[in-house]
Design a protein around this motif. Structure first.
Motif, PDB file in Angstrom:
ATOM      1  N   MET A 145       0.837  -1.207   0.000  1.00 61.30           N
ATOM      2  CA  MET A 145       0.000   0.000   0.000  1.00 61.30           C
ATOM      3  C   MET A 145       0.868   1.252   0.000  1.00 61.30           C
ATOM      4  SD  MET A 145      -3.213  -1.299   2.396  1.00 61.30           S
ATOM      5  CE  MET A 145      -3.101   0.058   3.447  1.00 61.30           C
ATOM      6  N   VAL A 146       1.962   1.263   0.771  1.00 62.86           N
ATOM      7  CA  VAL A 146       2.873   2.413   0.818  1.00 62.86           C
ATOM      8  C   VAL A 146       3.528   2.604  -0.545  1.00 62.86           C
ATOM      9  CG1 VAL A 146       5.037   3.264   1.818  1.00 62.86           C
ATOM     10  CG2 VAL A 146       3.281   2.312   3.301  1.00 62.86           C
TER      11      VAL A 146
ATOM     12  N   THR B 101       2.378   1.756  -3.467  1.00 63.88           N
ATOM     13  CA  THR B 101       1.362   2.271  -4.384  1.00 63.88           C
ATOM     14  C   THR B 101       1.131   3.760  -4.159  1.00 63.88           C
ATOM     15  OG1 THR B 101       0.283   0.112  -4.434  1.00 63.88           O
ATOM     16  CG2 THR B 101      -1.037   1.985  -5.157  1.00 63.88           C
ATOM     17  N   LEU B 102       1.051   4.170  -2.899  1.00 70.14           N
ATOM     18  CA  LEU B 102       0.840   5.585  -2.566  1.00 70.14           C
ATOM     19  C   LEU B 102       2.011   6.433  -3.055  1.00 70.14           C
ATOM     20  CD1 LEU B 102      -0.874   7.724  -1.174  1.00 70.14           C
ATOM     21  CD2 LEU B 102       0.320   7.207   0.948  1.00 70.14           C
TER      22      LEU B 102
ATOM     23  N   VAL C  64       1.743   6.814  -6.826  1.00 65.14           N
ATOM     24  CA  VAL C  64       0.689   7.761  -7.215  1.00 65.14           C
ATOM     25  C   VAL C  64       1.163   9.197  -6.997  1.00 65.14           C
ATOM     26  CG1 VAL C  64      -1.623   8.591  -6.607  1.00 65.14           C
ATOM     27  CG2 VAL C  64      -1.216   6.140  -6.869  1.00 65.14           C
ATOM     28  N   VAL C  65       1.808   9.464  -5.865  1.00 64.65           N
ATOM     29  CA  VAL C  65       2.323  10.815  -5.576  1.00 64.65           C
ATOM     30  C   VAL C  65       3.380  11.190  -6.613  1.00 64.65           C
ATOM     31  CG1 VAL C  65       3.643  12.191  -3.910  1.00 64.65           C
ATOM     32  CG2 VAL C  65       1.744  10.769  -3.131  1.00 64.65           C
TER      33      VAL C  65
END
Length: 180
Positions: free
Chosen positions: A154-155, A157-158, A161-162
C-alpha cells in the motif's frame, strides 16, 4: 478383515482395509485417515471407532451435510456388516467379514442411481496427499475471515501515485513557464 468400501460419483468402488485401526476419520481435511475431495463432506466429517472387541461405531463430527446409517441421520450409531453409511453424498458400505458385503447387491442402485447422482457407476476413493476446497464450497461461518493487509504494498502504491502526480505537475509547470 474389516473393510469400508467407498462409492464416489463417476468412479469405481474402492475398498479400504481398516483392520487393526482404533479409529478412522473421514473428511476433506488432510489430517483425516480417509481424505475425500467431495463438496458434500466437511473438513472433519465423521469418525469410525473400534472398541478392539470387534464392535464398530460411527460418530458424526458436527458435519454440515450429516452422516446417515442405512438412510437414517445419526450422530452416533453401531455399524455392522452391510451397513450403508453416507458421509454427506458419499456412500460407504461397512464389512466386518471377508467380502460378504462386497458380494452383496451393489448399494448404489438402492441409493437412486438413476437420478443422475453418479452412484450407479460406482466410485473409488483414494487416500489423498492433499486436499483443497471444492469450487462450489460456501463458508457458513458467522465469523468473518480477517484479511491481512499488505502495508508495504500500500505504501509503495501511494508513493507511486504521488510521484505520477508530481511528474504531471512539473510537466504542466514547464509548459506554463515556456508559454510565458
Amino acid at each position: 478383515m474389516p473393510t469400508i468400501t467407498l462409492y464416489l460419483p463417476d468412479q469405481e468402488p474402492y475398498a479400504l482395509d481398516i483392520s487393526g485401526l482404533e479409529q478412522v476419520t473421514v473428511g476433506r481435511a488432510e489430517d483425516n485417515s480417509i481424505v475425500l475431495d467431495h463438496g458434500s463432506l466437511s473438513g472433519s466429517h465423521a469418525v469410525i471407532t473400534n472398541d478392539n472387541r470387534g464392535n464398530y461405531q460411527v460418530n458424526d463430527l458436527g458435519s454440515t451435510n450429516g452422516t446417515f446409517l442405512n438412510g437414517e441421520p445419526v450422530t452416533e450409531a453401531i455399524v455392522e456388516t452391510g451397513s450403508q453409511i453416507s458421509f454427506g453424498e458419499v456412500l460407504a458400505v461397512f464389512d466386518l467379514e471377508d467380502g460378504a458385503a462386497a458380494e452383496a447387491e451393489e448399494p448404489a442402485a438402492e441409493m437412486g442411481g438413476g437420478d443422475g447422482s453418479g452412484y450407479a457407476s460406482g466410485i473409488a476413493a483414494e487416500i489423498a496427499d492433499s486436499s483443497t476446497k471444492p469450487a462450489d464450497f460456501k463458508n457458513l461461518s458467522p465469523i468473518e475471515k480477517i484479511v491481512k493487509k499488505d502495508t508495504l504494498g500500500m505504501v509503495a502504491t501511494l508513493v507511486g501515485v504521488v510521484a505520477v502526480i508530481a511528474a504531471i505537475a512539473v510537466i504542466g509547470l514547464a509548459f506554463t513557464m515556456k508559454a510565458v
